[in-house]
Structures are given as C-alpha cells and as structure tokens.
Design an enzyme around this catalytic site. Structure first.
Site, PDB file in Angstrom:
ATOM      1  N   TYR A 275     -40.056 -65.674  14.222  1.00  0.00           N
ATOM      2  CA  TYR A 275     -39.272 -65.385  15.665  1.00  0.00           C
ATOM      3  C   TYR A 275     -40.024 -64.248  16.446  1.00  0.00           C
ATOM      4  O   TYR A 275     -40.147 -64.331  17.650  1.00  0.00           O
ATOM      5  CB  TYR A 275     -37.883 -64.807  15.026  1.00  0.00           C
TER       6      TYR A 275
ATOM      7  N   SER B 241     -37.699 -59.032  22.386  1.00  0.00           N
ATOM      8  CA  SER B 241     -37.132 -58.550  21.195  1.00  0.00           C
ATOM      9  C   SER B 241     -37.746 -57.285  20.668  1.00  0.00           C
ATOM     10  O   SER B 241     -39.111 -57.413  20.334  1.00  0.00           O
ATOM     11  CB  SER B 241     -36.743 -59.680  20.168  1.00  0.00           C
TER      12      SER B 241
HETATM   13  P1  NDP Z   1     -26.501 -66.071  22.355  1.00  0.00           P
HETATM   14  O1  NDP Z   1     -26.641 -67.020  21.150  1.00  0.00           O
HETATM   15  O2  NDP Z   1     -25.177 -65.861  22.653  1.00  0.00           O
HETATM   16  O3  NDP Z   1     -27.148 -66.817  23.429  1.00  0.00           O
HETATM   17  C1  NDP Z   1     -28.079 -67.704  23.511  1.00  0.00           C
HETATM   18  C2  NDP Z   1     -28.315 -68.550  24.970  1.00  0.00           C
HETATM   19  O4  NDP Z   1     -29.377 -69.467  24.837  1.00  0.00           O
HETATM   20  C3  NDP Z   1     -26.778 -69.484  24.789  1.00  0.00           C
HETATM   21  O5  NDP Z   1     -26.430 -69.259  26.274  1.00  0.00           O
HETATM   22  C4  NDP Z   1     -27.561 -70.963  24.627  1.00  0.00           C
HETATM   23  O6  NDP Z   1     -26.692 -71.724  25.482  1.00  0.00           O
HETATM   24  C5  NDP Z   1     -29.009 -70.636  25.043  1.00  0.00           C
HETATM   25  N1  NDP Z   1     -29.750 -71.847  24.638  1.00  0.00           N
HETATM   26  C6  NDP Z   1     -30.165 -71.970  23.334  1.00  0.00           C
HETATM   27  N2  NDP Z   1     -31.089 -73.033  23.490  1.00  0.00           N
HETATM   28  C7  NDP Z   1     -31.014 -73.543  24.533  1.00  0.00           C
HETATM   29  C8  NDP Z   1     -31.611 -74.367  25.183  1.00  0.00           C
HETATM   30  N3  NDP Z   1     -32.541 -75.505  24.324  1.00  0.00           N
HETATM   31  N4  NDP Z   1     -31.702 -74.706  26.427  1.00  0.00           N
HETATM   32  C9  NDP Z   1     -30.867 -73.920  27.089  1.00  0.00           C
HETATM   33  N5  NDP Z   1     -30.208 -72.870  26.631  1.00  0.00           N
HETATM   34  C10 NDP Z   1     -30.382 -72.629  25.556  1.00  0.00           C
HETATM   35  O7  NDP Z   1     -27.608 -65.078  22.141  1.00  0.00           O
HETATM   36  P2  NDP Z   1     -28.119 -63.623  22.787  1.00  0.00           P
HETATM   37  O8  NDP Z   1     -27.285 -63.708  24.000  1.00  0.00           O
HETATM   38  O9  NDP Z   1     -28.302 -62.608  21.964  1.00  0.00           O
HETATM   39  O10 NDP Z   1     -29.438 -64.301  22.982  1.00  0.00           O
HETATM   40  C11 NDP Z   1     -29.992 -64.160  24.426  1.00  0.00           C
HETATM   41  C12 NDP Z   1     -31.580 -63.873  24.185  1.00  0.00           C
HETATM   42  O11 NDP Z   1     -31.689 -62.545  23.576  1.00  0.00           O
HETATM   43  C13 NDP Z   1     -32.472 -65.012  23.302  1.00  0.00           C
HETATM   44  O12 NDP Z   1     -33.539 -65.085  23.733  1.00  0.00           O
HETATM   45  C14 NDP Z   1     -32.483 -64.023  21.780  1.00  0.00           C
HETATM   46  O13 NDP Z   1     -33.542 -64.355  21.310  1.00  0.00           O
HETATM   47  C15 NDP Z   1     -32.900 -62.508  22.966  1.00  0.00           C
HETATM   48  N6  NDP Z   1     -32.371 -61.373  21.857  1.00  0.00           N
HETATM   49  C16 NDP Z   1     -30.961 -61.192  21.377  1.00  0.00           C
HETATM   50  C17 NDP Z   1     -30.843 -60.072  20.573  1.00  0.00           C
HETATM   51  C18 NDP Z   1     -29.633 -60.070  19.729  1.00  0.00           C
HETATM   52  O14 NDP Z   1     -29.613 -59.156  19.094  1.00  0.00           O
HETATM   53  N7  NDP Z   1     -28.606 -60.844  19.995  1.00  0.00           N
HETATM   54  C19 NDP Z   1     -31.752 -59.067  20.155  1.00  0.00           C
HETATM   55  C20 NDP Z   1     -33.205 -59.327  20.940  1.00  0.00           C
HETATM   56  C21 NDP Z   1     -33.329 -60.478  21.711  1.00  0.00           C
HETATM   57  P3  NDP Z   1     -26.469 -73.149  24.950  1.00  0.00           P
HETATM   58  O15 NDP Z   1     -26.258 -73.180  23.291  1.00  0.00           O
HETATM   59  O16 NDP Z   1     -25.152 -73.584  25.645  1.00  0.00           O
HETATM   60  O17 NDP Z   1     -27.583 -74.141  25.401  1.00  0.00           O
END
Ligand code: NDP
Length: 246
Positions: free
Chosen positions: A155, A142
């Site tokens: 974070y 990030s």
């Molecule tokens: P989302 O919340 O849309 O996606 C997060 C994903 O992580 C979901 O598919 C969720 O699926 C999965 N997840 C969460 N906890 C678990 C777990 N214990 N086991 C397996 N899967 C898990 O957000 P983003 O697409 O934005 O996030 C994706 C990545 O990008 C993250 O690492 C986030 O920190 C990073 N990021 C996002 C930014 C943003 O602005 N959106 C900026 C910078 C980085 P489920 O709940 O079905 O398990």
C-alpha cells in the site's frame, strides 16, 4: 470571496470519506464540482445535497482503473462548466497485509486503483490544463509512505509511486502552467478499512480509527488550502495526521 470561487474541481473517490468531504467544502467555497466514483447512487445523493445548498455539482460514474472513464470525467467538467482547474486524484483502496501472505490479487488491485487510477487522471486532464495554460493536480497519498509499517509495504509503495510521479511532474512543469500537490493523511475516519480483506487487520485499523482518527473534513481543509493559493504559489506536500499518531 475565496479564490476557490468559480474554479472547476473534479474529485475522484468522491462517494465517501475524504473525497466527499472535499467536494462538499469546495462547493461551499464556490467551486463547481464534478464528482466521480463507482457508487452512482451515493454520487447522485451528494450532488443533490450540494445543489440544495446552492452549490454546483455534477455526478459522473467513474472506475479509475479505466482510462476512458477519467476522460469522460474531464470531458464532463469541460462541457458542464467550461473547463477544469483542479483534479483531485483521491480514489484509493487499502488491501493491506504482510508481504509474506502473497496477496498478489490485492497488490494488483492497489496498483490499478492507487497508481494507474491517478495516472489515468493525469493523462485525461493534462491536455486540458495545457490548453488552458493552468491546472492543478492534487493527490491523496499517505503517511503510510513516510513511515513504513508492517502490513503496509505494498500500500505504501503505491502511495510513494504517486508521490514520485507528482515530484517528477513538478520538475517537468516549471513553466508555471501546472501545480502539483501531494497530501499525506494519517488516520482519517472513513470507510477505507472496508477494502481490507483480512478480518483481524480490518478490526485493528477500525479500532485505531475509532480511538484517534481525525475527520475527513480536516483533510478537505488542507486540500482547500493548497487550491486557494494564488497561481504563482504551489503547495507541494502536506502531511496531516492526528496529533497523537506515532
Ligand atoms: P473511502 O473508502 O471512504 O473512499 C475511497 C473512495 O475511493 C471511495 O469514494 C470509492 O468509491 C473510491 N474508489 C475505490 N475504488 C475506485 C475505483 N476503482 N474507481 C473509482 N473510485 C474508486 O476512504 P478514504 O476517504 O479514506 O480514502 C480516500 C483516499 O485517501 C484513498 O486514496 C486512501 O488511500 C487515502 N488515505 C486514507 C487514509 C485514511 O486513514 N482514511 C489515510 C491516508 C490516505 P466507490 O467505491 O464508489 O468507487
């Protein structure tokens, strides 16, 4: 034909946002995808969508905090598609808030998902990558780790821990077998704010997202750029943010 065609790509956190967009793009470019997350219904729907478009996809329920789940994900790739070329360690949560709030449970949850989750993926895929003589670790870190803002300290720390592991892994792997890529997105329009417990902070992040966030497909294209390079070219770091983000 894209160099992504024929690759086997596993994506964690594929049930929404960046992971989902990445799985869709990879499949469109000819990869077989193995999609992991906890929400099985969403994964099954995504796998159906991809197959309906002529792509190859299997869904695998994964909680990245459990090492055995990552092993199952990698095993699924090997049994369904004969190997694994790329693991996108993307699952993440964002329990942001001032350090002084002492949200120790939230810190632990972020460490478990954002750091241990990625390490579990590395542990599961490494033996397969080494056996094959090639493999690519991609992680979603990030811009929060590049410019540390109030409320984002822990974070950001989890994201920078992963960045550090990826750089260390890169330096340990100059025999040409492994490639590592850390992708640092800025604001991306996804469900990520759902994991913020503080309602005011959640609202404020959602407001920023509505105002200027980029689409998850933009990050998927950045990941595809790293993956599609020839084996002797490693894209180590990519920063991708809205043009107007400070
Ligand atoms: P989302 O919340 O849309 O996606 C997060 C994903 O992580 C979901 O598919 C969720 O699926 C999965 N997840 C969460 N906890 C678990 C777990 N214990 N086991 C397996 N899967 C898990 O957000 P983003 O697409 O934005 O996030 C994706 C990545 O990008 C993250 O690492 C986030 O920190 C990073 N990021 C996002 C930014 C943003 O602005 N959106 C900026 C910078 C980085 P489920 O709940 O079905 O398990």
């Amino acid at each position: 034909m894209s160099t992504i065609t024929g690759k086997v790509v596993a994506v964690t956190g594929a049930s929404s946002g960046i992971g989902e967009a990445t799985a869709r793009l990879m499949a469109r470019r000819g990869a077989a995808v193995v999609i992991g997350a906890r929400r099985e219904d969403r994964l099954e729907e995504l796998a159906r969508d991809i197959r309906a478009e002529g792509g190859r996809a299997v869904a695998c329920a994964v909680d990245v905090t459990r090492r055995e789940d990552l092993e199952r994900l990698v095993h699924r790739a090997v049994t369904a598609f004969g190997g694994l070329d790329v693991l996108v360690g993307n699952a993440g949560i964002s329990k942001i808030g001032p350090v002084a709030d002492l949200d120790v449970d939230g810190w632990s949850a972020m460490l478990d998902v954002n750091v241990r989750g990625v390490l579990h993926g590395i542990a599961a895929a490494m033996p397969v990558f080494r056996r094959q003589g090639r493999g690519h670790f991609v992680t979603t870190v990030s811009t929060a780790g590049l410019k540390i803002s109030p409320t984002m300290a822990v974070y950001a720390a989890t994201k920078n821990a992963v960045r550090t592991v990826m750089e260390g892994l890169r330096q340990e792997s100059t025999d040409g077998v492994l490639r590592t890529t850390s992708v640092s997105p800025g604001y991306v329009s996804t469900d990520l704010p759902d994991s913020i417990d503080d309602p005011d902070l959640r609202r404020s992040i959602r407001r920023n997202m509505a105002e200027f966030a980029i689409r998850p497909e933009a990050v998927a294209r950045a990941i595809a750029f790293a993956v599609e390079q020839p084996d002797d070219v490693e894209i180590g770091d990519i920063t991708i943010r809205p043009t107007v983000q400070d």
